[in-house]
Each structure stands twice: as structure tokens, then as C-alpha cells.
Design a protein around this motif. Structure first.
Motif, PDB file in Angstrom:
ATOM      1  N   THR A 113       0.831  -1.208   0.000  1.00 47.92           N
ATOM      2  CA  THR A 113       0.000   0.000   0.000  1.00 47.92           C
ATOM      3  C   THR A 113       0.861   1.251   0.000  1.00 47.92           C
ATOM      4  O   THR A 113       1.754   1.396   0.842  1.00 47.92           O
ATOM      5  CB  THR A 113      -0.904   0.031   1.247  1.00 47.92           C
ATOM      6  N   ARG A 114       0.608   2.152  -0.939  1.00 45.40           N
ATOM      7  CA  ARG A 114       1.262   3.465  -0.916  1.00 45.40           C
ATOM      8  C   ARG A 114       0.475   4.319   0.077  1.00 45.40           C
ATOM      9  O   ARG A 114      -0.478   5.002  -0.271  1.00 45.40           O
ATOM     10  CB  ARG A 114       1.269   4.079  -2.317  1.00 45.40           C
ATOM     11  N   ARG A 115       0.923   4.216   1.357  1.00 45.36           N
ATOM     12  CA  ARG A 115       0.131   4.796   2.449  1.00 45.36           C
ATOM     13  C   ARG A 115       0.003   6.308   2.325  1.00 45.36           C
ATOM     14  O   ARG A 115      -1.036   6.884   2.701  1.00 45.36           O
ATOM     15  CB  ARG A 115       0.751   4.429   3.800  1.00 45.36           C
ATOM     16  N   ASP A 116       1.026   6.981   1.843  1.00 40.59           N
ATOM     17  CA  ASP A 116       0.939   8.433   1.707  1.00 40.59           C
ATOM     18  C   ASP A 116      -0.122   8.808   0.673  1.00 40.59           C
ATOM     19  O   ASP A 116      -0.899   9.751   0.885  1.00 40.59           O
ATOM     20  CB  ASP A 116       2.289   9.048   1.365  1.00 40.59           C
ATOM     21  N   LEU A 117      -0.205   8.063  -0.424  1.00 44.17           N
ATOM     22  CA  LEU A 117      -1.246   8.346  -1.409  1.00 44.17           C
ATOM     23  C   LEU A 117      -2.630   8.012  -0.859  1.00 44.17           C
ATOM     24  O   LEU A 117      -3.607   8.712  -1.143  1.00 44.17           O
ATOM     25  CB  LEU A 117      -0.999   7.549  -2.692  1.00 44.17           C
ATOM     26  N   GLN A 118      -2.706   6.948  -0.062  1.00 48.84           N
ATOM     27  CA  GLN A 118      -3.992   6.586   0.543  1.00 48.84           C
ATOM     28  C   GLN A 118      -4.458   7.672   1.509  1.00 48.84           C
ATOM     29  O   GLN A 118      -5.633   8.044   1.535  1.00 48.84           O
ATOM     30  CB  GLN A 118      -3.888   5.252   1.254  1.00 48.84           C
ATOM     31  N   ALA A 119      -3.525   8.189   2.322  1.00 48.13           N
ATOM     32  CA  ALA A 119      -3.882   9.233   3.287  1.00 48.13           C
ATOM     33  C   ALA A 119      -4.392  10.484   2.577  1.00 48.13           C
ATOM     34  O   ALA A 119      -5.376  11.107   3.003  1.00 48.13           O
ATOM     35  CB  ALA A 119      -2.671   9.564   4.159  1.00 48.13           C
ATOM     36  N   THR A 120      -3.740  10.844   1.482  1.00 50.56           N
ATOM     37  CA  THR A 120      -4.175  12.009   0.720  1.00 50.56           C
ATOM     38  C   THR A 120      -5.556  11.772   0.110  1.00 50.56           C
ATOM     39  O   THR A 120      -6.430  12.650   0.136  1.00 50.56           O
ATOM     40  CB  THR A 120      -3.165  12.329  -0.391  1.00 50.56           C
ATOM     41  N   ALA A 121      -5.758  10.558  -0.432  1.00 51.99           N
ATOM     42  CA  ALA A 121      -7.056  10.239  -1.036  1.00 51.99           C
ATOM     43  C   ALA A 121      -8.167  10.296   0.004  1.00 51.99           C
ATOM     44  O   ALA A 121      -9.269  10.816  -0.265  1.00 51.99           O
ATOM     45  CB  ALA A 121      -6.994   8.852  -1.679  1.00 51.99           C
ATOM     46  N   LYS A 122      -7.918   9.747   1.190  1.00 49.11           N
ATOM     47  CA  LYS A 122      -8.926   9.791   2.255  1.00 49.11           C
ATOM     48  C   LYS A 122      -9.254  11.237   2.631  1.00 49.11           C
ATOM     49  O   LYS A 122     -10.426  11.607   2.774  1.00 49.11           O
ATOM     50  CB  LYS A 122      -8.417   9.047   3.486  1.00 49.11           C
ATOM     51  N   LYS A 123      -8.221  12.041   2.781  1.00 45.99           N
ATOM     52  CA  LYS A 123      -8.418  13.435   3.189  1.00 45.99           C
ATOM     53  C   LYS A 123      -9.228  14.212   2.167  1.00 45.99           C
ATOM     54  O   LYS A 123     -10.059  15.066   2.521  1.00 45.99           O
ATOM     55  CB  LYS A 123      -7.054  14.094   3.396  1.00 45.99           C
ATOM     56  N   MET A 124      -9.029  13.900   0.885  1.00 45.03           N
ATOM     57  CA  MET A 124      -9.688  14.643  -0.182  1.00 45.03           C
ATOM     58  C   MET A 124     -10.945  13.949  -0.698  1.00 45.03           C
ATOM     59  O   MET A 124     -11.582  14.437  -1.637  1.00 45.03           O
ATOM     60  CB  MET A 124      -8.702  14.870  -1.332  1.00 45.03           C
ATOM     61  N   GLY A 125     -11.307  12.807  -0.091  1.00 42.71           N
ATOM     62  CA  GLY A 125     -12.502  12.093  -0.515  1.00 42.71           C
ATOM     63  C   GLY A 125     -12.380  11.480  -1.886  1.00 42.71           C
ATOM     64  O   GLY A 125     -13.378  11.349  -2.613  1.00 42.71           O
ATOM     65  N   ARG A 126     -11.167  11.070  -2.257  1.00 42.18           N
ATOM     66  CA  ARG A 126     -10.922  10.494  -3.569  1.00 42.18           C
ATOM     67  C   ARG A 126     -10.777   8.975  -3.478  1.00 42.18           C
ATOM     68  O   ARG A 126     -10.553   8.430  -2.402  1.00 42.18           O
ATOM     69  CB  ARG A 126      -9.649  11.098  -4.173  1.00 42.18           C
ATOM     70  N   PRO A 127     -10.873   8.263  -4.610  1.00 42.97           N
ATOM     71  CA  PRO A 127     -10.697   6.805  -4.592  1.00 42.97           C
ATOM     72  C   PRO A 127      -9.286   6.409  -4.179  1.00 42.97           C
ATOM     73  O   PRO A 127      -8.345   7.196  -4.276  1.00 42.97           O
ATOM     74  CB  PRO A 127     -10.977   6.405  -6.051  1.00 42.97           C
ATOM     75  N   TRP A 128      -9.148   5.145  -3.764  1.00 47.13           N
ATOM     76  CA  TRP A 128      -7.864   4.615  -3.310  1.00 47.13           C
ATOM     77  C   TRP A 128      -7.077   3.944  -4.434  1.00 47.13           C
ATOM     78  O   TRP A 128      -6.025   3.357  -4.177  1.00 47.13           O
ATOM     79  CB  TRP A 128      -8.093   3.541  -2.248  1.00 47.13           C
ATOM     80  N   ASP A 129      -7.536   3.976  -5.663  1.00 47.20           N
ATOM     81  CA  ASP A 129      -6.981   3.130  -6.713  1.00 47.20           C
ATOM     82  C   ASP A 129      -5.457   3.188  -6.800  1.00 47.20           C
ATOM     83  O   ASP A 129      -4.787   2.144  -6.835  1.00 47.20           O
ATOM     84  CB  ASP A 129      -7.571   3.515  -8.075  1.00 47.20           C
ATOM     85  N   PHE A 130      -4.884   4.381  -6.854  1.00 47.02           N
ATOM     86  CA  PHE A 130      -3.439   4.488  -7.006  1.00 47.02           C
ATOM     87  C   PHE A 130      -2.690   4.117  -5.731  1.00 47.02           C
ATOM     88  O   PHE A 130      -1.501   3.816  -5.778  1.00 47.02           O
ATOM     89  CB  PHE A 130      -3.054   5.899  -7.450  1.00 47.02           C
ATOM     90  N   ALA A 131      -3.383   4.121  -4.601  1.00 45.24           N
ATOM     91  CA  ALA A 131      -2.745   3.723  -3.345  1.00 45.24           C
ATOM     92  C   ALA A 131      -2.654   2.216  -3.218  1.00 45.24           C
ATOM     93  O   ALA A 131      -1.762   1.691  -2.541  1.00 45.24           O
ATOM     94  CB  ALA A 131      -3.525   4.299  -2.164  1.00 45.24           C
ATOM     95  N   LYS A 132      -3.572   1.502  -3.848  1.00 39.94           N
ATOM     96  CA  LYS A 132      -3.669   0.053  -3.678  1.00 39.94           C
ATOM     97  C   LYS A 132      -3.406  -0.743  -4.960  1.00 39.94           C
ATOM     98  O   LYS A 132      -2.918  -1.872  -4.879  1.00 39.94           O
ATOM     99  CB  LYS A 132      -5.078  -0.301  -3.179  1.00 39.94           C
ATOM    100  N   GLY A 133      -3.741  -0.210  -6.116  1.00 41.83           N
ATOM    101  CA  GLY A 133      -3.771  -1.002  -7.335  1.00 41.83           C
ATOM    102  C   GLY A 133      -2.627  -0.771  -8.287  1.00 41.83           C
ATOM    103  O   GLY A 133      -2.826  -0.806  -9.499  1.00 41.83           O
ATOM    104  N   PHE A 134      -1.425  -0.555  -7.789  1.00 43.76           N
ATOM    105  CA  PHE A 134      -0.287  -0.294  -8.661  1.00 43.76           C
ATOM    106  C   PHE A 134       0.401  -1.598  -9.070  1.00 43.76           C
ATOM    107  O   PHE A 134       0.073  -2.689  -8.595  1.00 43.76           O
ATOM    108  CB  PHE A 134       0.702   0.652  -7.971  1.00 43.76           C
ATOM    109  N   ASP A 135       1.381  -1.478  -9.948  1.00 44.85           N
ATOM    110  CA  ASP A 135       2.101  -2.650 -10.455  1.00 44.85           C
ATOM    111  C   ASP A 135       2.764  -3.418  -9.317  1.00 44.85           C
ATOM    112  O   ASP A 135       3.373  -2.824  -8.418  1.00 44.85           O
ATOM    113  CB  ASP A 135       3.177  -2.229 -11.460  1.00 44.85           C
ATOM    114  N   ALA A 136       2.663  -4.751  -9.358  1.00 42.91           N
ATOM    115  CA  ALA A 136       3.322  -5.650  -8.389  1.00 42.91           C
ATOM    116  C   ALA A 136       2.914  -5.358  -6.946  1.00 42.91           C
ATOM    117  O   ALA A 136       3.687  -5.568  -6.023  1.00 42.91           O
ATOM    118  CB  ALA A 136       4.839  -5.573  -8.541  1.00 42.91           C
ATOM    119  N   SER A 137       1.672  -4.915  -6.762  1.00 42.29           N
ATOM    120  CA  SER A 137       1.209  -4.544  -5.418  1.00 42.29           C
ATOM    121  C   SER A 137       0.630  -5.705  -4.621  1.00 42.29           C
ATOM    122  O   SER A 137       0.160  -5.512  -3.501  1.00 42.29           O
ATOM    123  CB  SER A 137       0.154  -3.432  -5.507  1.00 42.29           C
TER     124      SER A 137
END
Length: 232
Positions: A113-137
Motif C-alpha cells: 500500500t502506498r500509504r501516503d497516497l492513501q492518506a491524501t485520497a482519504k483526506k480529499m474524498g478520492r478513490p484509493w486506486d493508485f494507493a492500492k492497485g499499482f504494479d506488483a502490489s
């Protein structure tokens, strides 16, 4: 025979222990916050929340061995060890009592998990896709069929980083057991053969860095060991 305007991409698949034949992958679903202590460490009350799901692309599943690449766009990559369920028979609105009949096998995997991207997505009400669904994740070991492993409902689940224990739990600590997860998910989408379900992670998630060796596993299911590559 169907013709295509570009070469057909190689089908995603997962190895099967002791076999040359592989398990084809269709969709990958992940359960969020399915262990009480992990839910609490993420700032949520597990007693009030039904299961929720996010997805990873099928080709994010890679062998949990050798070198796993460190992803782009993050400086806070986290590990989450999980029991993985392989669906061998599809269905929708599956009753809990029949849910395990749809399981082909089990594996142990890591939800990176790209936790920093997830935290930003949560704060801004955006989807988690780039935080969780990246290559070799989704590094994952070879599947064990139900005929060999049964249906694990208890057993140690753990993850170490450079030999240091990070996550230690038991499958019996899951808020929603495998049959419940399958039944609940099948009310939202029609499950089909080839689907994988990552069933959540125990407490102790944390950062991993380039060069770290990540080991772990699930009692009765299998163990993994891989090293993170250099930052891009």
C-alpha cells in the motif's frame, strides 16, 4: 474465432503448488479492516462497520519471492499480510452456508500500500486506486487447493521485516470469516471462477524500504520471502 485489433495481453495467473498448470486470474477483491486491532490502529471502530472492499488489477499479483519492485510516487510503502481465497465456482447472492463450496484454494499474500497516497485520497474524498492497485502490489505465493489445505479458520498469520516481527495474528481473529466475506461480496457483484479475495490484515502494518527483506506466512498455508528493489 474472435479477431482483435492489437495483440491480446497475456492472461494474468497464479502458480499452483506442485503443478505446472496455473490458476487464471479474473478479478482481485480486497477486504478492508477485517481484524479488530488493525481497524483500531487505522482509527476505526470494528464493531460498527460491515465489510467493505476495494480492488487491485489481476496483473498486480506477482510471485512473493526474489525481488519485488519498489513502486513510484511514494515514500511510505506499507506491508499487509493476508489470507488469499481463490474462487473456483462463481455465483451471486451466495448463502453463507454454501459459500465455502465456491472456494478452489488458499494462499498467503501481501497487500502493498502506498500509504501516503492513501492518506491524501482519504483526506480529499478520492478513490484509493493508485494507493492500492499499482504494479506488483500483490506479492502472493502459490495456491494450495482445498483438497490439500482444507478451509483454514485458525492459525498464525505473521510478517517480519529484516527478521524483526511486525505483524502477528491468528485467522480466528477475523471479524468476517471467509464464508461471510464471500456471501457479502456476492451480494454486490457476481463472483466468477478466477476471482481472488484478499481477506484483510492483522495489526502491525508499517513501512518497508528498498533493500528490506520481507518474510512471513500463514500456518498450514505457506510462507514467503522477498526483497524490495531500489527506488525508481
Amino acid at each position: 474465432m474472435t479477431e482483435f485489433v492489437i495483440p491480446v495481453p497475456q492472461a494474468a495467473s497464479l502458480a499452483v503448488e506442485g503443478q505446472d498448470a496455473r490458476f487464471p486470474l479474473r478479478r482481485v477483491y480486497c477486504v478492508g479492516r477485517n481484524y479488530s486491532e488493525h481497524a483500531r490502529e487505522m482509527g476505526h471502530d470494528p464493531d460498527r462497520e460491515p465489510p467493505f472492499f476495494f480492488a487491485k488489477p489481476a496483473d498486480a499479483v506477482v510471485p512473493a519471492e526474489g525481488e519485488v519492485p519498489y513502486p513510484t510516487l511514494t515514500s511510505d510503502l506499507h506491508h499487509e499480510v493476508e489470507l488469499v481465497v481463490a474462487i473456483g465456482k462463481g455465483g451471486k447472492n451466495i448463502a453463507v452456508e454454501q459459500a465455502l463450496e465456491h472456494v478452489w484454494g488458499y494462499s498467503a499474500g501481501v497487500d502493498l500500500t502506498r500509504r501516503d497516497l492513501q492518506a491524501t485520497a482519504k483526506k480529499m474524498g478520492r478513490p484509493w486506486d493508485f494507493a492500492k492497485g499499482f504494479d506488483a502490489s500483490a506479492p502472493t505465493i502459490a495456491l494450495l487447493p482445498v483438497s490439500k489445505v482444507g478451509h483454514p479458520v485458525q492459525g498464525k498469520i505473521w510478517l517480519n521485516v529484516n527478521g524483526e516481527p511486525r505483524q502477528i495474528g491468528d485467522l480466528s481473529d477475523q471479524i468476517w470469516q471467509v464464508a461471510d466475506v464471500i456471501s457479502y461480496l456476492s451480494q454486490a457483484v457476481e463472483l466468477k471462477a478466477g476471482d481472488l479475495i484478499y481477506t484483510g490484515t492483522p495489526a502491525g502494518v508499517g513501512a518497508i524500504n528498498p533493500g528490506d527483506t520481507v518474510t512471513g506466512g500463514i500456518e498450514g498455508v505457506g510462507e514467503f520471502s522477498f526483497t524490495l528493489g531500489a527506488k525508481p
